[in-house]
Design a protein around this motif. Structure first.
Motif, mmCIF file in Angstrom:
data_model
loop_
_atom_site.group_PDB
_atom_site.id
_atom_site.type_symbol
_atom_site.label_atom_id
_atom_site.label_comp_id
_atom_site.label_asym_id
_atom_site.label_seq_id
_atom_site.Cartn_x
_atom_site.Cartn_y
_atom_site.Cartn_z
ATOM 1 N N CYS A 11 0.881 -1.311 0.005
ATOM 2 C CA CYS A 11 0.100 0.116 -0.095
ATOM 3 C C CYS A 11 1.086 1.126 -0.064
ATOM 4 N N VAL A 55 0.154 4.205 1.121
ATOM 5 C CA VAL A 55 -0.208 5.090 2.109
ATOM 6 C C VAL A 55 0.741 5.212 3.451
ATOM 7 N N GLY A 56 0.801 3.937 3.806
ATOM 8 C CA GLY A 56 1.931 3.594 4.829
ATOM 9 C C GLY A 56 1.245 4.122 6.209
ATOM 10 N N CYS A 57 -0.175 3.922 6.517
ATOM 11 C CA CYS A 57 -0.526 4.365 7.882
ATOM 12 C C CYS A 57 0.128 3.834 8.906
ATOM 13 N N PHE A 91 0.050 2.667 11.502
ATOM 14 C CA PHE A 91 -0.454 1.424 12.523
ATOM 15 C C PHE A 91 -0.962 0.287 11.753
ATOM 16 N N CYS A 92 -0.497 0.302 10.259
ATOM 17 C CA CYS A 92 -1.055 -0.883 9.547
ATOM 18 C C CYS A 92 -0.089 -1.758 9.216
ATOM 19 N N SER A 117 -0.086 -3.623 6.462
ATOM 20 C CA SER A 117 -0.165 -3.691 4.762
ATOM 21 C C SER A 117 0.698 -2.603 4.085
ATOM 22 N N GLY A 118 0.792 -1.514 4.691
ATOM 23 C CA GLY A 118 1.661 -0.370 4.147
ATOM 24 C C GLY A 118 3.167 -0.392 4.539
ATOM 25 N N GLY A 131 -4.062 -2.251 0.186
ATOM 26 C CA GLY A 131 -4.043 -1.091 -0.535
ATOM 27 C C GLY A 131 -5.100 -0.193 -0.536
ATOM 28 N N VAL A 177 -8.754 5.906 2.424
ATOM 29 C CA VAL A 177 -8.354 6.734 3.405
ATOM 30 C C VAL A 177 -8.729 8.082 3.030
#
Ligand code: SF4
Length: 363
Positions: free
Chosen positions: A122, A124-126, A128-129, A131-132, A170, A204
């Motif tokens: 992903c 975005v790279g939050c 807390f996540c 996936s990113g 994503g 997001v």
């Protein structure tokens, strides 16, 4: 001859053109559609209304399963997760994940929700996540998105998909063209025939893309905006892309979406202990929610190994919800599903293929 065409990437007209390009009449596309979408048969040898030469031609030119299932896990709550290699012949293929979540609906019937991915990794790279964590590797094609529905329907022990949420790996709106075409195929009466009202696209929050989705998709899908913080300053610490937008801009885009589609917008809010779960955050969130036609989903954070955030205390979650309710905000706490197989919200990971092909580890 080039790589075979992916069946699940084609709409009805494209499939008609494709069979014509193989020297067959266009109506043959309808017969193919019936075999696959109505009868769930993808073995050309069983497609008895095609001649042998046509079956041979089709088998060389068309593929149904461009991904292979590396693992198939079942959680204690019956949530199932598939890890898919998207380049099955590549020993270090990128992978993606999709999840099937069975539940009861309010009418007492059963609901099977497919949580699908739109990208590998992903962008975005939050903070807390999972996936990113490694950024974006690639956008999934329309066919690779639709195929997740096919694979989940094929392997799930709990029944056929009734709902689809784009909440896997994503940011769907940064792969908008492929996601919109996938939604059209998923909801087409000739294909999976799911009601658009049972499809949710979660973002997001990209205001320009939200407007494009409202204008171009022209289907009443539900939009979910991952707000996660009621103020710009706090949001920027959690979501790097919040640098490029604002809560005000998201509210404008959400209202535009409602005006164009008539669909209420859902605000998603992941509760992180001592970060955004305090009573003052609830009061600020209520003020935001009052400015849109929508509702709020509270999600208790699912911890990810290596990340510093913690799951909120149950008492604080209820206090948070009660503050919102006292301000007449429509708010629900979303149940966490599939946590013991890391299939819950924010836990899906992008991994390199390390297990042998076609292993099925249902447990
Ligand atoms: S929460 Fe969603 S947008 Fe943020 S990094 Fe994870 S997958 Fe990407």
């Amino acid at each position: 001859m080039g790589a075979p065409q992916h069946f699940f990437s084609l709409d009805k007209n494209e499939l008609a053109d494709f069979v014509q390009s193989l020297g067959m009449k266009k109506f043959r596309a309808n017969q193919l559609i019936q075999w696959v979408y109505e009868r769930r048969i993808i073995d050309f040898n069983r497609m008895t209304n095609f001649s042998k030469p046509d079956r041979l031609r089709l088998s060389k030119s068309l593929t149904f399963e461009s991904t292979s299932i590396l693992t198939h896990q079942t959680a204690s709550d019956k949530t199932e997760k598939l890890l898919l290699a998207i380049q099955p012949d590549n020993p270090v293929s990128p992978t993606t994940e999709c999840v099937m979540i069975p539940s009861e609906n309010t009418g007492g019937g059963s609901r099977q929700t497919a949580c699908v991915s739109s990208q590998v990794g992903c962008p975005v790279g939050c903070t807390f996540c999972a996936s990113g964590l490694d950024g974006l590797e690639l956008n999934l094609t329309t066919g690779q998105i639709v195929e997740q529905i096919w694979q989940l329907n094929k392997t799930s022990q709990s029944g056929q998909i009734t709902n689809v949420v784009f909440m896997g790996m994503g940011e769907p709106l940064s792969n908008l063209a492929n996601v919109m075409k996938a939604v059209r195929i998923i909801t087409a009466p000739w294909a999976f025939n799911l009601s658009a009202r049972r499809v949710t696209i979660s973002t997001v929050g990209l205001p320009a893309q939200i407007r494009r989705l409202a204008d171009q998709l022209d289907l009443p899908v539900t939009l979910a905006i991952s707000l996660h913080a009621p103020t710009d300053d706090l949001r920027k610490t959690l979501i790097p892309w919040a640098e490029y937008t604002s809560v005000d801009a998201l509210i404008d885009a959400a209202n535009y979406y409602f005006d164009r589609t008539g669909r209420e917008v859902t605000l998603e809010y992941i509760l992180l202990r001592d970060v955004n779960d305090r009573p003052e955050h609830a009061r600020q969130l209520a003020a935001v929610a009052k400015r849109i036609r929508g509702n709020i989903n509270l999600i208790r954070y699912n911890q990810v190994k290596g990340l510093p955030y913690k799951r909120p205390e149950t008492e604080n979650v209820h206090t948070f919800q009660n503050i919102l309710r006292s301000k007449r905000v429509n708010v629900h706490i979303r149940a966490s599903r599939g946590r013991d197989i890391s299939g819950a919200c924010g836990q899906l990971r992008h991994e390199r293929k390390t297990t042998p092909l076609n292993i099925n580890i249902a447990n």
